[in-house]
Design a protein around this motif. Sequence first.
Motif, PDB file in Angstrom:
ATOM      1  N   VAL A 236       0.822  -1.222   0.000  1.00 52.83           N
ATOM      2  CA  VAL A 236       0.000   0.000   0.000  1.00 52.83           C
ATOM      3  C   VAL A 236       0.856   1.273   0.000  1.00 52.83           C
ATOM      4  O   VAL A 236       0.351   2.364   0.206  1.00 52.83           O
ATOM      5  CB  VAL A 236      -1.012   0.017   1.177  1.00 52.83           C
ATOM      6  CG1 VAL A 236      -2.030  -1.094   1.018  1.00 52.83           C
ATOM      7  CG2 VAL A 236      -0.312  -0.054   2.517  1.00 52.83           C
ATOM      8  N   GLY A 237       2.160   1.115  -0.224  1.00 51.90           N
ATOM      9  CA  GLY A 237       3.026   2.281  -0.388  1.00 51.90           C
ATOM     10  C   GLY A 237       3.633   2.839   0.881  1.00 51.90           C
ATOM     11  O   GLY A 237       4.277   3.887   0.843  1.00 51.90           O
ATOM     12  N   GLU A 238       3.464   2.163   2.009  1.00 52.15           N
ATOM     13  CA  GLU A 238       4.110   2.635   3.236  1.00 52.15           C
ATOM     14  C   GLU A 238       5.580   2.240   3.205  1.00 52.15           C
ATOM     15  O   GLU A 238       5.952   1.205   2.643  1.00 52.15           O
ATOM     16  CB  GLU A 238       3.428   2.039   4.466  1.00 52.15           C
ATOM     17  CG  GLU A 238       2.011   2.540   4.647  1.00 52.15           C
ATOM     18  CD  GLU A 238       1.332   1.938   5.868  1.00 52.15           C
ATOM     19  OE1 GLU A 238       1.570   0.739   6.163  1.00 52.15           O
ATOM     20  OE2 GLU A 238       0.575   2.662   6.526  1.00 52.15           O
TER      21      GLU A 238
ATOM     22  N   GLY B 122      11.658  -1.335  14.169  1.00 50.11           N
ATOM     23  CA  GLY B 122      11.328  -0.912  12.817  1.00 50.11           C
ATOM     24  C   GLY B 122       9.826  -0.822  12.664  1.00 50.11           C
ATOM     25  O   GLY B 122       9.086  -1.449  13.428  1.00 50.11           O
ATOM     26  N   ARG B 123       9.412   0.004  11.711  1.00 55.29           N
ATOM     27  CA  ARG B 123       7.973   0.129  11.463  1.00 55.29           C
ATOM     28  C   ARG B 123       7.732   0.735  10.096  1.00 55.29           C
ATOM     29  O   ARG B 123       8.605   1.396   9.528  1.00 55.29           O
ATOM     30  CB  ARG B 123       7.296   0.967  12.533  1.00 55.29           C
ATOM     31  CG  ARG B 123       7.726   2.432  12.557  1.00 55.29           C
ATOM     32  CD  ARG B 123       6.895   3.262  13.510  1.00 55.29           C
ATOM     33  NE  ARG B 123       5.659   3.653  12.882  1.00 55.29           N
ATOM     34  CZ  ARG B 123       5.193   4.888  12.857  1.00 55.29           C
ATOM     35  NH1 ARG B 123       5.838   5.867  13.437  1.00 55.29           N
ATOM     36  NH2 ARG B 123       4.061   5.168  12.250  1.00 55.29           N
ATOM     37  N   PHE B 124       6.516   0.496   9.590  1.00 55.97           N
ATOM     38  CA  PHE B 124       6.093   1.116   8.341  1.00 55.97           C
ATOM     39  C   PHE B 124       5.513   2.491   8.638  1.00 55.97           C
ATOM     40  O   PHE B 124       4.771   2.667   9.605  1.00 55.97           O
ATOM     41  CB  PHE B 124       5.041   0.251   7.636  1.00 55.97           C
ATOM     42  CG  PHE B 124       5.631  -0.896   6.877  1.00 55.97           C
ATOM     43  CD1 PHE B 124       6.168  -0.693   5.607  1.00 55.97           C
ATOM     44  CD2 PHE B 124       5.655  -2.172   7.411  1.00 55.97           C
ATOM     45  CE1 PHE B 124       6.710  -1.753   4.886  1.00 55.97           C
ATOM     46  CE2 PHE B 124       6.197  -3.236   6.696  1.00 55.97           C
ATOM     47  CZ  PHE B 124       6.726  -3.020   5.436  1.00 55.97           C
ATOM     48  N   TYR B 125       5.854   3.463   7.809  1.00 54.67           N
ATOM     49  CA  TYR B 125       5.332   4.824   7.898  1.00 54.67           C
ATOM     50  C   TYR B 125       4.489   5.126   6.667  1.00 54.67           C
ATOM     51  O   TYR B 125       4.937   4.866   5.538  1.00 54.67           O
ATOM     52  CB  TYR B 125       6.471   5.853   7.899  1.00 54.67           C
ATOM     53  CG  TYR B 125       7.167   6.063   9.213  1.00 54.67           C
ATOM     54  CD1 TYR B 125       6.800   7.109  10.046  1.00 54.67           C
ATOM     55  CD2 TYR B 125       8.211   5.235   9.615  1.00 54.67           C
ATOM     56  CE1 TYR B 125       7.461   7.335  11.247  1.00 54.67           C
ATOM     57  CE2 TYR B 125       8.875   5.444  10.813  1.00 54.67           C
ATOM     58  CZ  TYR B 125       8.487   6.492  11.614  1.00 54.67           C
ATOM     59  OH  TYR B 125       9.143   6.709  12.805  1.00 54.67           O
ATOM     60  N   SER B 126       3.336   5.722   6.868  1.00 49.23           N
ATOM     61  CA  SER B 126       2.607   6.292   5.741  1.00 49.23           C
ATOM     62  C   SER B 126       3.348   7.568   5.348  1.00 49.23           C
ATOM     63  O   SER B 126       4.115   8.127   6.143  1.00 49.23           O
ATOM     64  CB  SER B 126       1.169   6.623   6.126  1.00 49.23           C
ATOM     65  OG  SER B 126       1.147   7.727   7.026  1.00 49.23           O
ATOM     66  N   ARG B 127       3.118   8.031   4.154  1.00 55.36           N
ATOM     67  CA  ARG B 127       3.791   9.260   3.719  1.00 55.36           C
ATOM     68  C   ARG B 127       3.436  10.434   4.633  1.00 55.36           C
ATOM     69  O   ARG B 127       4.301  11.219   5.013  1.00 55.36           O
ATOM     70  CB  ARG B 127       3.413   9.567   2.275  1.00 55.36           C
ATOM     71  CG  ARG B 127       4.141  10.784   1.778  1.00 55.36           C
ATOM     72  CD  ARG B 127       3.903  11.021   0.327  1.00 55.36           C
ATOM     73  NE  ARG B 127       4.529  12.285   0.001  1.00 55.36           N
ATOM     74  CZ  ARG B 127       4.877  12.628  -1.197  1.00 55.36           C
ATOM     75  NH1 ARG B 127       4.684  11.821  -2.185  1.00 55.36           N
ATOM     76  NH2 ARG B 127       5.430  13.798  -1.422  1.00 55.36           N
ATOM     77  N   THR B 128       2.183  10.538   5.021  1.00 57.53           N
ATOM     78  CA  THR B 128       1.737  11.624   5.899  1.00 57.53           C
ATOM     79  C   THR B 128       2.444  11.566   7.252  1.00 57.53           C
ATOM     80  O   THR B 128       2.935  12.586   7.746  1.00 57.53           O
ATOM     81  CB  THR B 128       0.209  11.554   6.105  1.00 57.53           C
ATOM     82  OG1 THR B 128      -0.415  11.560   4.818  1.00 57.53           O
ATOM     83  CG2 THR B 128      -0.307  12.714   6.919  1.00 57.53           C
ATOM     84  N   ASP B 129       2.501  10.371   7.853  1.00 58.50           N
ATOM     85  CA  ASP B 129       3.176  10.213   9.144  1.00 58.50           C
ATOM     86  C   ASP B 129       4.662  10.535   9.041  1.00 58.50           C
ATOM     87  O   ASP B 129       5.231  11.177   9.925  1.00 58.50           O
ATOM     88  CB  ASP B 129       3.020   8.786   9.677  1.00 58.50           C
ATOM     89  CG  ASP B 129       1.634   8.499  10.209  1.00 58.50           C
ATOM     90  OD1 ASP B 129       0.844   9.456  10.397  1.00 58.50           O
ATOM     91  OD2 ASP B 129       1.334   7.305  10.435  1.00 58.50           O
ATOM     92  N   LEU B 130       5.291  10.088   7.959  1.00 63.75           N
ATOM     93  CA  LEU B 130       6.713  10.327   7.787  1.00 63.75           C
ATOM     94  C   LEU B 130       7.000  11.818   7.635  1.00 63.75           C
ATOM     95  O   LEU B 130       7.899  12.355   8.290  1.00 63.75           O
ATOM     96  CB  LEU B 130       7.238   9.559   6.570  1.00 63.75           C
ATOM     97  CG  LEU B 130       8.724   9.684   6.281  1.00 63.75           C
ATOM     98  CD1 LEU B 130       9.563   9.294   7.485  1.00 63.75           C
ATOM     99  CD2 LEU B 130       9.092   8.829   5.077  1.00 63.75           C
ATOM    100  N   GLU B 131       6.230  12.508   6.804  1.00 61.29           N
ATOM    101  CA  GLU B 131       6.433  13.948   6.622  1.00 61.29           C
ATOM    102  C   GLU B 131       6.227  14.698   7.934  1.00 61.29           C
ATOM    103  O   GLU B 131       7.003  15.586   8.279  1.00 61.29           O
ATOM    104  CB  GLU B 131       5.497  14.487   5.549  1.00 61.29           C
ATOM    105  CG  GLU B 131       5.914  14.088   4.162  1.00 61.29           C
ATOM    106  CD  GLU B 131       4.957  14.587   3.083  1.00 61.29           C
ATOM    107  OE1 GLU B 131       3.977  15.292   3.403  1.00 61.29           O
ATOM    108  OE2 GLU B 131       5.202  14.247   1.916  1.00 61.29           O
ATOM    109  N   SER B 132       5.200  14.328   8.676  1.00 62.47           N
ATOM    110  CA  SER B 132       4.914  14.974   9.952  1.00 62.47           C
ATOM    111  C   SER B 132       6.064  14.765  10.940  1.00 62.47           C
ATOM    112  O   SER B 132       6.536  15.714  11.570  1.00 62.47           O
ATOM    113  CB  SER B 132       3.608  14.420  10.523  1.00 62.47           C
ATOM    114  OG  SER B 132       3.386  14.906  11.811  1.00 62.47           O
ATOM    115  N   THR B 133       6.522  13.531  11.054  1.00 66.45           N
ATOM    116  CA  THR B 133       7.601  13.220  11.990  1.00 66.45           C
ATOM    117  C   THR B 133       8.893  13.928  11.594  1.00 66.45           C
ATOM    118  O   THR B 133       9.606  14.452  12.451  1.00 66.45           O
ATOM    119  CB  THR B 133       7.820  11.692  12.062  1.00 66.45           C
ATOM    120  OG1 THR B 133       6.569  11.068  12.377  1.00 66.45           O
ATOM    121  CG2 THR B 133       8.834  11.324  13.123  1.00 66.45           C
TER     122      THR B 133
END
Length: 167
Positions: free
Chosen positions: A44-46, A133-144
């Motif tokens: 799903v692109g994470e 380790g973990r998967f990040y959504s694009r939104t979560d990654l940008e925010s972090t």
Amino acid sequence: MGLGNEILDVVDTDDKVTARASRSEIHAKGWMHRSVHILVFSSVGELFLQKRSPKKDENPGLWDTSAAGHVESGEDYPESARRELREELGLNEPINEVMRLSAGPKTCWEHVRVYSCTTSQKIQINLQDISEGRFYSRTDLESTLNINPTQFTSTFQHIYRKYINKY
């Protein structure tokens, strides 16, 4: 072989091999060398990120690309990327080269080749190298990244700005 004793190729600005030396000597003297970074995406692109072990000598406890490591002497970039993917995450997926970075301060004097793959396999992190380790959504990654960029390695931030935020 011990961590600082692995033998790596010393390279010039054009990524041509000029010598061989131990990892510890190369780092102590700031010589250019080679590394690979692998970006592992879910279906799903994470993007999976690893948190480096607090015991690591470089960037301990910081978030980094999915898998990464030095290219050992005599090894080529794709071979190294596949090895790191297996050793760090227990994955054996087809990889694609997506970017090259020249050696410089942002890459710790490493010529970097970045690869990506997609997996639906269960990731099994190597706890000697990775604390979590973990998967990040694009939104979560940008925010972090915006809130606290210093919790990420400089190389990951460079890869993010040049490639990841464009996908």
